[in-house]
Design an enzyme around this catalytic site. Structure first.
Site, PDB file in Angstrom:
ATOM      1  N   GLY A  10     -20.317  25.643   9.409  1.00 36.81           N
ATOM      2  CA  GLY A  10     -19.474  26.793   9.089  1.00 36.81           C
ATOM      3  C   GLY A  10     -19.630  27.288   7.672  1.00 36.81           C
ATOM      4  O   GLY A  10     -18.631  27.593   7.005  1.00 36.81           O
ATOM      5  N   LYS A  14     -14.628  30.998   5.094  1.00 36.74           N
ATOM      6  CA  LYS A  14     -13.980  30.931   3.784  1.00 36.74           C
ATOM      7  C   LYS A  14     -13.894  29.503   3.268  1.00 36.74           C
ATOM      8  O   LYS A  14     -14.090  29.245   2.086  1.00 36.74           O
ATOM      9  CB  LYS A  14     -12.596  31.580   3.863  1.00 36.74           C
ATOM     10  N   MET A  15     -13.598  28.571   4.172  1.00 34.51           N
ATOM     11  CA  MET A  15     -13.545  27.160   3.761  1.00 34.51           C
ATOM     12  C   MET A  15     -14.946  26.596   3.584  1.00 34.51           C
ATOM     13  O   MET A  15     -15.210  25.848   2.634  1.00 34.51           O
ATOM     14  CB  MET A  15     -12.775  26.351   4.813  1.00 34.51           C
ATOM     15  N   ALA A 125      -8.641  15.456   8.934  1.00 31.91           N
ATOM     16  CA  ALA A 125      -7.450  15.736   8.126  1.00 31.91           C
ATOM     17  C   ALA A 125      -6.890  17.110   8.464  1.00 31.91           C
ATOM     18  O   ALA A 125      -7.600  18.119   8.320  1.00 31.91           O
ATOM     19  CB  ALA A 125      -7.786  15.658   6.642  1.00 31.91           C
ATOM     20  N   ASN A 127      -4.957  18.687   6.730  1.00 34.66           N
ATOM     21  CA  ASN A 127      -4.902  19.435   5.471  1.00 34.66           C
ATOM     22  C   ASN A 127      -5.558  18.593   4.375  1.00 34.66           C
ATOM     23  O   ASN A 127      -5.239  17.415   4.225  1.00 34.66           O
ATOM     24  CB  ASN A 127      -3.441  19.738   5.101  1.00 34.66           C
ATOM     25  N   PHE A 128      -6.479  19.205   3.632  1.00 38.45           N
ATOM     26  CA  PHE A 128      -7.177  18.488   2.568  1.00 38.45           C
ATOM     27  C   PHE A 128      -6.546  18.714   1.196  1.00 38.45           C
ATOM     28  O   PHE A 128      -7.028  18.180   0.203  1.00 38.45           O
ATOM     29  CB  PHE A 128      -8.651  18.905   2.520  1.00 38.45           C
ATOM     30  N   HIS A 155       0.441  31.124   7.499  1.00 37.43           N
ATOM     31  CA  HIS A 155      -0.990  31.154   7.268  1.00 37.43           C
ATOM     32  C   HIS A 155      -1.527  32.571   7.416  1.00 37.43           C
ATOM     33  O   HIS A 155      -0.855  33.467   7.945  1.00 37.43           O
ATOM     34  CB  HIS A 155      -1.726  30.235   8.259  1.00 37.43           C
ATOM     35  N   HIS A 156      -2.762  32.750   6.996  1.00 37.20           N
ATOM     36  CA  HIS A 156      -3.470  34.022   7.146  1.00 37.20           C
ATOM     37  C   HIS A 156      -3.574  34.399   8.622  1.00 37.20           C
ATOM     38  O   HIS A 156      -3.494  33.546   9.512  1.00 37.20           O
ATOM     39  CB  HIS A 156      -4.870  33.917   6.530  1.00 37.20           C
ATOM     40  N   LYS A 159      -6.094  32.751  11.476  1.00 30.19           N
ATOM     41  CA  LYS A 159      -5.982  31.369  11.948  1.00 30.19           C
ATOM     42  C   LYS A 159      -5.808  31.360  13.459  1.00 30.19           C
ATOM     43  O   LYS A 159      -5.007  32.132  14.005  1.00 30.19           O
ATOM     44  CB  LYS A 159      -4.815  30.670  11.261  1.00 30.19           C
ATOM     45  N   GLY A 165      -2.138  22.507  12.170  1.00 29.66           N
ATOM     46  CA  GLY A 165      -2.285  21.061  12.234  1.00 29.66           C
ATOM     47  C   GLY A 165      -1.377  20.351  11.241  1.00 29.66           C
ATOM     48  O   GLY A 165      -0.872  19.260  11.509  1.00 29.66           O
TER      49      GLY A 165
END
Length: 266
Positions: A10, A14-15, A125, A127-128, A155-156, A159, A165
């Site tokens: 990916g 964005k991530m 995870a 959330n990191f 969230h944006h 999503k 999560g």
């Protein structure tokens, strides 16, 4: 000391693109390849908006993991692809670090068993962001004293899963400390379906999706004459990268699947 060689799935997201910039600046990580839906055979540096890195892009994840020598897969895609990529990584001797949410309990159980069989570490995870992990742990602690609680996550609007999560994980942690009970008036009635949010073990979870948001959550506890709000905000996706780096480093020392960044914190 040898660098940890990473495949990023990916890279144009964005991530994913933020993870590439993190790897580019880091002295302990290196990029081996990327997995993307497009740009087969091109190099990362040839794609507009991505860092000047020479790693090759594959559109076939299985071929990538068979041909490329790598230590870690960093997957920041979608639940569908995240599950497939995690399974492929373990089957090919690569340790997955996954920030994708939305795995089912059956999928997590299967991946745990596969990691144990292969004796390979894996980190999934919700959330990191370290602050978000602390928010979840603080909420678990608070629920011992404030059993009435609602979760609002924002969230944006791109999503895909709801609730997030992070919200689901928070609710699970609270569930471990809190006896299930219905909140609100016993004769409460929704005049518009869904107005009270999702019902998880008697607590309510509300999901907001709007442009301009990144990742935000507040956990609101109510008691006699008082409320307690535990809140975390990520304003930029670089807030997740310290956790990604931590997971990519620590996964090399694991031989089981770990769900939740909190297990890697002191």
């Amino acid at each position: 000391m040898n660098k940890i060689s990473c495949i990023v799935a990916g890279p144009r997201g964005k991530m994913g693109s933020e993870a590439l910039r993190m790897i580019e600046k880091d002295d302990t990580l290196e990029l081996a390849a990327c997995i993307d839906r497009k740009h087969e055979g091109e190099r990362v540096q040839d794609i507009d908006g991505l860092p000047s890195m020479g790693a090759i892009i594959y559109t076939d994840a299985e071929i990538c993991m068979q041909e490329v020598e790598a230590d870690v897969l960093i997957d920041l895609t979608t639940p569908e692809y995240g599950y497939k990529h995690t399974k492929l990584a373990l089957e090919n001797g690569i340790r997955p670090v996954v920030g994708t949410t939305g795995f089912s309990d059956d999928q997590l159980s299967e991946l745990r068993q596969l990691a144990e069989t292969k004796q390979l570490g894996a980190v999934i995870a919700p959330n990191f962001a370290v602050g978000a992990v602390l928010m979840m742990q603080f909420s678990k602690w608070a629920s011992k004293h404030f059993p009435d609680v609602e979760i609002i996550e924002k969230h944006h609007d791109q999503k895909l899963d709801a609730p997030s999560g992070t919200a689901a994980k928070t609710a699970q942690l609270i569930q471990e400390e809190r006896e299930e009970h219905k909140q609100g008036h016993e004769n409460e009635k929704e005049t518009i379906e869904g107005a009270r949010g999702a019902n998880y073990d008697g607590m309510r979870i509300h999901s907001v999706r709007l442009p301009g948001l990144v990742a935000h959550q507040e956990v609101i506890f109510g008691g006699l004459g008082q409320t307690l709000t535990i809140k975390h905000d990520s304003y930029h996706r670089e807030s997740f990268m310290s956790g990604v780096k931590l997971a990519a480093t620590e996964v090399m020392n694991l031989d089981v699947l770990v769900y939740g960044l909190e297990h890697l914190l002191d």
